[in-house]
Design a protein around this motif. Structure first.
Motif, PDB file in Angstrom:
ATOM      1  N   UNK A 159       0.931  -1.155  -0.118  1.00 16.98           N
ATOM      2  CA  UNK A 159      -0.077   0.023  -0.059  1.00 16.98           C
ATOM      3  C   UNK A 159       0.933   1.366  -0.032  1.00 16.98           C
ATOM      4  N   UNK A 160       0.224   2.396  -0.038  1.00 15.64           N
ATOM      5  CA  UNK A 160       0.998   3.496  -0.082  1.00 15.64           C
ATOM      6  C   UNK A 160       1.876   3.950   1.187  1.00 15.64           C
ATOM      7  N   UNK A 161       1.705   3.449   2.454  1.00 13.57           N
ATOM      8  CA  UNK A 161       2.407   3.366   3.578  1.00 13.57           C
ATOM      9  C   UNK A 161       2.418   1.858   4.219  1.00 13.57           C
ATOM     10  N   UNK A 162       3.621   1.719   5.223  1.00 11.45           N
ATOM     11  CA  UNK A 162       3.715   0.425   5.629  1.00 11.45           C
ATOM     12  C   UNK A 162       4.955  -0.288   5.193  1.00 11.45           C
ATOM     13  N   UNK A 163       5.118  -1.454   5.666  1.00 14.17           N
ATOM     14  CA  UNK A 163       6.349  -2.179   5.190  1.00 14.17           C
ATOM     15  C   UNK A 163       6.536  -2.399   3.747  1.00 14.17           C
ATOM     16  N   UNK A 164       7.844  -2.409   3.348  1.00 13.25           N
ATOM     17  CA  UNK A 164       8.000  -2.354   2.004  1.00 13.25           C
ATOM     18  C   UNK A 164       9.515  -2.788   1.815  1.00 13.25           C
ATOM     19  N   UNK A 165      10.175  -2.675   0.508  1.00 11.46           N
ATOM     20  CA  UNK A 165      11.394  -3.033   0.261  1.00 11.46           C
ATOM     21  C   UNK A 165      11.629  -3.534  -0.979  1.00 11.46           C
ATOM     22  N   UNK A 166      12.975  -3.821  -1.562  1.00  9.97           N
ATOM     23  CA  UNK A 166      13.419  -3.980  -2.854  1.00  9.97           C
ATOM     24  C   UNK A 166      12.863  -5.591  -2.832  1.00  9.97           C
ATOM     25  N   UNK A 167      12.811  -6.090  -4.105  1.00 13.10           N
ATOM     26  CA  UNK A 167      12.555  -7.623  -4.401  1.00 13.10           C
ATOM     27  C   UNK A 167      13.265  -8.257  -5.450  1.00 13.10           C
ATOM     28  N   UNK A 168      13.361  -9.444  -5.678  1.00  9.91           N
ATOM     29  CA  UNK A 168      13.905 -10.126  -6.775  1.00  9.91           C
ATOM     30  C   UNK A 168      13.013 -11.068  -7.096  1.00  9.91           C
ATOM     31  N   UNK A 169      12.608 -10.858  -8.561  1.00 12.63           N
ATOM     32  CA  UNK A 169      11.590 -11.993  -8.853  1.00 12.63           C
ATOM     33  C   UNK A 169      12.349 -13.048  -9.792  1.00 12.63           C
ATOM     34  N   UNK A 170      11.805 -14.272  -9.799  1.00 11.06           N
ATOM     35  CA  UNK A 170      12.157 -15.482 -10.678  1.00 11.06           C
ATOM     36  C   UNK A 170      11.249 -15.619 -11.885  1.00 11.06           C
ATOM     37  N   UNK A 171      11.524 -15.621 -13.042  1.00 11.76           N
ATOM     38  CA  UNK A 171      10.708 -16.037 -14.177  1.00 11.76           C
ATOM     39  C   UNK A 171      11.156 -17.285 -14.904  1.00 11.76           C
ATOM     40  N   UNK A 172      10.017 -17.948 -15.411  1.00 11.78           N
ATOM     41  CA  UNK A 172      10.414 -19.114 -16.093  1.00 11.78           C
ATOM     42  C   UNK A 172      10.094 -19.072 -17.574  1.00 11.78           C
ATOM     43  N   UNK A 173      10.715 -19.320 -18.364  1.00  7.50           N
ATOM     44  CA  UNK A 173      10.424 -19.199 -20.017  1.00  7.50           C
ATOM     45  C   UNK A 173       9.473 -20.339 -20.338  1.00  7.50           C
ATOM     46  N   UNK A 174       8.661 -19.839 -20.929  1.00  8.26           N
ATOM     47  CA  UNK A 174       7.390 -20.921 -21.594  1.00  8.26           C
ATOM     48  C   UNK A 174       7.196 -20.692 -22.862  1.00  8.26           C
ATOM     49  N   UNK A 175       8.173 -19.982 -23.669  1.00 10.14           N
ATOM     50  CA  UNK A 175       7.968 -20.125 -25.131  1.00 10.14           C
ATOM     51  C   UNK A 175       8.215 -21.321 -25.675  1.00 10.14           C
ATOM     52  N   UNK A 176       8.004 -21.753 -27.176  1.00 13.52           N
ATOM     53  CA  UNK A 176       8.228 -22.852 -27.833  1.00 13.52           C
ATOM     54  C   UNK A 176       9.846 -22.599 -28.474  1.00 13.52           C
ATOM     55  N   UNK A 177      10.332 -21.492 -28.454  1.00 11.06           N
ATOM     56  CA  UNK A 177      11.792 -21.116 -28.878  1.00 11.06           C
ATOM     57  C   UNK A 177      12.640 -21.352 -27.532  1.00 11.06           C
ATOM     58  N   UNK A 178      14.081 -21.211 -28.176  1.00 11.32           N
ATOM     59  CA  UNK A 178      15.123 -20.988 -26.919  1.00 11.32           C
ATOM     60  C   UNK A 178      14.743 -19.607 -26.107  1.00 11.32           C
ATOM     61  N   UNK A 179      14.919 -19.459 -24.989  1.00 12.33           N
ATOM     62  CA  UNK A 179      14.752 -18.263 -24.169  1.00 12.33           C
ATOM     63  C   UNK A 179      15.296 -17.303 -25.039  1.00 12.33           C
ATOM     64  N   UNK A 180      14.805 -15.816 -24.680  1.00 11.87           N
ATOM     65  CA  UNK A 180      15.273 -14.680 -25.437  1.00 11.87           C
ATOM     66  C   UNK A 180      14.526 -13.604 -24.748  1.00 11.87           C
ATOM     67  N   UNK A 181      15.014 -12.330 -25.047  1.00 11.46           N
ATOM     68  CA  UNK A 181      14.633 -11.092 -24.643  1.00 11.46           C
ATOM     69  C   UNK A 181      14.636 -11.164 -22.946  1.00 11.46           C
ATOM     70  N   UNK A 182      14.027 -10.186 -22.385  1.00 15.04           N
ATOM     71  CA  UNK A 182      13.978 -10.144 -20.868  1.00 15.04           C
ATOM     72  C   UNK A 182      12.427 -10.327 -20.468  1.00 15.04           C
TER      73      UNK A 182
END
Length: 388
Positions: A159-182
């Motif tokens: 929310x606009x106030x309260x606990x917060x901080x940086x995060x790191x998100x993990x993504x999984x490639x779901x395409x039919x090609x080799x992974x590309x882009x970001x």
């Protein structure tokens, strides 16, 4: 791997690393909490993230059922659900971000067999108040995982106030090609796990102050990861929806987005009723009423004879069992049918009112407000009736 196996693998992995499992995961927040429903695994833990000692210690793991009304209009796509389960881990002032990320990487690759080459992560790149998350960046570089730096996408707050901080998100490639882009440039990268370094509190004036302790809060969507592990791109293709996709189409012929909405909303309504909520015009009961009326509107769009009386008890029982709700299906079924009866009467009254000469032309905003305030006819219902 089905959802039950995934839950067991996840919890045992972190129990082996000193985490204690929290039991109980109702959708209803504690008394006095202003929110209607629990929206994330961290929500019930807010007092402990702010410094109160937790009775189970400083390392926790759990499975929390959640409901998000903000995603209602998105349901029908391949990634959004109204009620879902969140796998979560917490460090309450114990270990730091790199340890959490290292364990997360190990579970995904060694524990669940995901090819490391199909992973990509995002990391907080810094702004005018907080510098870049170099600890996470170094951890990922050491594991050979590609990193994309962002700012707003990798700052977590409740929310606009309260606990917060940086995060790191993990993504999984779901395409039919080799992974590309970001991840920010290609939606074939699907987020599976978010690790928040919850170190700050944002005040009313926007400034940040340190929390009493440096916490880690992680969240992983059970249905989303389960479907991806099965090689499917839609959350509606994980095993918890198998009986729904088997039994609903023979009852009601629906296009795919409508089928997803009907299955999601009915399943969600069963869980909400199972947690003790009843339909009403305000609060939690209004959310339940809205879910059921959206279902009925879709079902009756092509055939007014369709109704919830056709819903197999097996689906109600399966849902209650999956969410570990000790409720018999029959009372839940009665709640659904009673609400359907009220909605049918509202439809009949709405048709009579809209047939009046005043409402035969284009409707103004004043008309819509009048119909809602005087006759209890919601805007979406009025617009839908005008299209019939």
């Amino acid at each position: 791997m089905n959802t039950e196996q995934l839950v067991r693998t996840f919890t045992e992995y972190f129990e082996d690393r000193g985490h204690r499992r929290i039991t109980g995961s109702t959708l209803l927040p504690p008394s006095g909490d202003p929110v209607l429903f629990t929206t994330s695994g961290m929500h019930p833990l807010t007092p402990y993230l702010e410094g109160r000692p937790h009775p189970l210690g400083r390392r926790l793991v759990n499975v929390q059922r959640c409901l998000r009304t903000t995603d209602l209009d998105e349901v029908g796509d391949r990634t959004h659900l109204t009620v879902f389960e969140m796998l979560g881990t917490w460090s309450l002032g114990d270990y730091e971000g790199p340890q959490s990320l290292d364990w997360g990487y190990g579970l995904l690759t060694d524990g669940l067999g995901i090819d490391p080459g199909r992973l990509h992560v995002t990391v907080f790149g810094g702004d005018d108040q907080v510098g870049p998350d170099t600890d996470s960046l170094e951890l990922w570089h050491g594991r050979g995982v590609p990193v994309e730096l962002t700012v707003e996408d990798n700052w977590w707050s409740n929310g606009p106030t309260g606990p917060c901080g940086p995060d790191s998100e993990i993504f999984l490639w779901t395409g039919d090609t080799p992974p590309q882009s970001t991840p920010t440039r290609d939606d074939r990268w699907v987020e599976v796990w978010n690790h928040v370094m919850m170190r700050h509190r944002r005040l009313d004036d926007g400034t940040l102050v340190p929390l009493p302790q440096r916490n880690i809060d992680t969240g992983l969507g059970l249905e989303r990861l389960s479907s991806l592990l099965r090689g499917r791109s839609s959350v509606f293709e994980c095993d918890v929806f198998d009986p729904w996709r088997r039994l609903v189409p023979p009852l009601w012929q629906l296009d795919e987005p409508s089928l997803r909405l009907v299955c999601d909303h009915l399943r969600s309504a069963v869980v909400v009723v199972g947690d003790g909520v009843r339909p009403s015009n305000t609060g939690r009961g209004h959310v339940l009423r809205r879910l059921l009326r959206r279902v009925l509107t879709v079902l009756r769009r092509d055939d007014p004879r369709r109704g919830l009386g056709d819903l197999p008890e097996e689906l109600i029982r399966h849902t209650l069992d999956h969410f570990r709700q000790d409720v018999h299906p029959e009372p839940v079924r009665r709640v659904l049918l009673d609400e359907e009866h009220r909605f049918t009467r509202l439809l009949d009254r709405g048709r009579r009112i809209l047939s009046r000469p005043r409402f035969r032309g284009p409707l103004t905003e004043d008309d819509l407000h009048y119909l809602h305030d005087t006759h209890g006819l919601p805007r979406d219902l009025v617009l839908d009736l005008r299209q019939q």
